[in-house]
Design a protein around this motif. Structure first.
Motif, PDB file in Angstrom:
ATOM      1  N   ARG A  53     -17.209  40.383  17.154  1.00  0.00           N
ATOM      2  CA  ARG A  53     -16.270  40.356  16.031  1.00  0.00           C
ATOM      3  C   ARG A  53     -16.946  39.781  14.795  1.00  0.00           C
ATOM      4  O   ARG A  53     -18.018  39.163  14.882  1.00  0.00           O
ATOM      5  N   ASN A  55     -16.050  37.325  13.126  1.00  0.00           N
ATOM      6  CA  ASN A  55     -15.720  35.908  12.927  1.00  0.00           C
ATOM      7  C   ASN A  55     -16.884  34.950  13.174  1.00  0.00           C
ATOM      8  O   ASN A  55     -16.733  33.939  13.853  1.00  0.00           O
ATOM      9  N   THR A 117     -12.706  35.125   8.615  1.00  0.00           N
ATOM     10  CA  THR A 117     -11.789  36.126   9.174  1.00  0.00           C
ATOM     11  C   THR A 117     -11.852  37.328   8.257  1.00  0.00           C
ATOM     12  O   THR A 117     -12.031  37.174   7.053  1.00  0.00           O
ATOM     13  N   ASN A 118     -11.698  38.516   8.832  1.00  0.00           N
ATOM     14  CA  ASN A 118     -11.796  39.709   7.992  1.00  0.00           C
ATOM     15  C   ASN A 118     -10.622  39.784   7.030  1.00  0.00           C
ATOM     16  O   ASN A 118      -9.488  39.453   7.374  1.00  0.00           O
ATOM     17  N   SER A 119     -10.926  40.263   5.828  1.00  0.00           N
ATOM     18  CA  SER A 119      -9.918  40.308   4.766  1.00  0.00           C
ATOM     19  C   SER A 119      -8.764  41.235   5.089  1.00  0.00           C
ATOM     20  O   SER A 119      -7.685  41.111   4.515  1.00  0.00           O
ATOM     21  N   PHE A 120      -8.974  42.182   6.001  1.00  0.00           N
ATOM     22  CA  PHE A 120      -7.934  43.155   6.278  1.00  0.00           C
ATOM     23  C   PHE A 120      -7.107  42.788   7.516  1.00  0.00           C
ATOM     24  O   PHE A 120      -6.263  43.532   7.965  1.00  0.00           O
ATOM     25  N   ILE A 121      -7.394  41.605   8.107  1.00  0.00           N
ATOM     26  CA  ILE A 121      -6.628  41.180   9.287  1.00  0.00           C
ATOM     27  C   ILE A 121      -5.816  39.943   8.909  1.00  0.00           C
ATOM     28  O   ILE A 121      -6.352  38.843   8.804  1.00  0.00           O
ATOM     29  N   GLY A 122      -4.511  40.129   8.678  1.00  0.00           N
ATOM     30  CA  GLY A 122      -3.614  39.000   8.416  1.00  0.00           C
ATOM     31  C   GLY A 122      -4.053  38.114   7.269  1.00  0.00           C
ATOM     32  O   GLY A 122      -4.008  36.883   7.359  1.00  0.00           O
ATOM     33  N   GLN A 126      -4.720  33.347   5.419  1.00  0.00           N
ATOM     34  CA  GLN A 126      -6.086  32.833   5.349  1.00  0.00           C
ATOM     35  C   GLN A 126      -6.221  31.786   4.247  1.00  0.00           C
ATOM     36  O   GLN A 126      -6.017  32.086   3.074  1.00  0.00           O
ATOM     37  N   LYS A 188      -6.803  44.449  -1.182  1.00  0.00           N
ATOM     38  CA  LYS A 188      -6.505  45.327  -0.042  1.00  0.00           C
ATOM     39  C   LYS A 188      -5.292  46.206  -0.314  1.00  0.00           C
ATOM     40  O   LYS A 188      -4.722  46.799   0.602  1.00  0.00           O
TER      41      LYS A 188
END
Ligand code: SPV
Ligand code: MG
Length: 296
Positions: A53, A55, A117-122, A126, A188
């Protein structure tokens, strides 16, 4: 021109420029051959290609090894997506030294917390980095570089984390003030409105980089009109390879034969060409004693 000077020229030129993602030596070489003037060493793509991942499961030195292969394989500049900088200002200083040693032209760091954490996940949940702490991290990076052309791009995650234009502007100005060579303003949304609004208020205060993964239908002329310097196509080599590999694996498995894919995939000769096998053959003719080199 050195790779770092080439990259700085992409940021500073009045023209809109484009760089494409790569995640290993081979994909980097293919990006260069397509005519791109630069490469995005995507954290998402490099981690995915390693099977982990985004992360920060791959360590920073493992990423460094990948980007070194990419740099060795190509003559165009690479900007490494260095996530949050893999730690605090001190980790960033050491990172800059190592990137310079490996011929990496630039790095981008984002104002979030380690592990990333990826910008497109929740994204809304963040937390962002403290503005002063992140500004000083940029300052430390700029103070530690020995190649004056090495670029530090500061990525603002305010829109991603649910903040508005005021927070995005405040952070962009702070990071530019701290020495960032460009601002990457991330969004996003499915259209470019946040970016367009930012560009209006930013008013040419420094080069701006965008990543239109989530607003792919935006015409390049729009980025030109609003004054963007550099567009990153951030993950398309990885996504193309996933589709091609899934289809190839399925077809070979289902048919128990290579004939279902033969003729549609790269030849073995093409692999050799991309590896520059011809150069080794020439070198063998020059450097191997004839007795050990029966091919000559
Ligand atoms: C990446 O390519 O790893 C990026 C861009 O950071 S994004 O995935 O859009 O956050
Ligand atoms: Mg990334």
């Amino acid at each position: 021109m050195s790779k770092s000077a080439q990259f700085r020229a992409l940021l500073d030129s009045p023209d809109l420029e484009f760089i494409l993602e790569a995640h290993d030596g081979l994909s980097a070489k293919i990006v260069e051959e397509a005519g791109f003037k630069g490469i995005w060493g995507s954290g998402l793509a490099i981690s995915a290609s390693l099977g982990v991942r985004v992360n920060n499961e791959a360590s920073w030195t493992q990423v460094l090894d990948v980007v070194e292969f990419m740099s060795d394989a190509t003559g165009i500049p690479i900007m490494l997506d260095a996530d949050t900088g893999y730690g605090n200002f001190n980790n960033v200083r050491r990172l800059v030294a190592k990137l310079e040693q490996r011929g990496v032209a630039a790095m981008c760091i984002e104002d979030k917390l380690f592990p990333k954490t990826n910008s497109f996940i929740g994204g809304e949940t963040q937390p962002l980095a403290d503005v002063e702490e992140f500004s000083l991290k940029i300052r430390a990076a700029k103070d530690s570089q020995t190649d004056s052309s090495f670029s530090v791009v500061a990525r603002v995650e305010a829109f991603i984390a649910g903040w508005g234009l005021d927070e995005a502007l405040l952070r962009a100005h702070a990071y530019r003030e701290a020495g960032a060579d460009a601002i990457l303003m991330h969004s996003k949304e499915s259209g470019p409105d946040q970016i367009t609004a930012f560009m209006r208020e930013w008013n040419g205060a420094g080069p701006v980089v965008v990543v239109p993964t989530m607003y792919p239908a935006t015409p390049p002329e729009h980025f030109e009109d609003i004054g963007v310097s550099l567009v990153i196509w951030a993950n398309h080599m990885l996504r193309a390879s996933i589709t091609a590999m899934q289809s190839t694996a399925q077809r070979i498995h289902e048919t128990r034969s290579l004939m279902s894919v033969e003729g549609e995939i790269a030849t073995v000769a093409e692999i050799f060409r991309l590896q520059d096998a011809a150069e080794l053959k020439d070198a063998e003719a020059r450097y191997l004693p004839r007795s050990l080199n029966p091919g000559t």
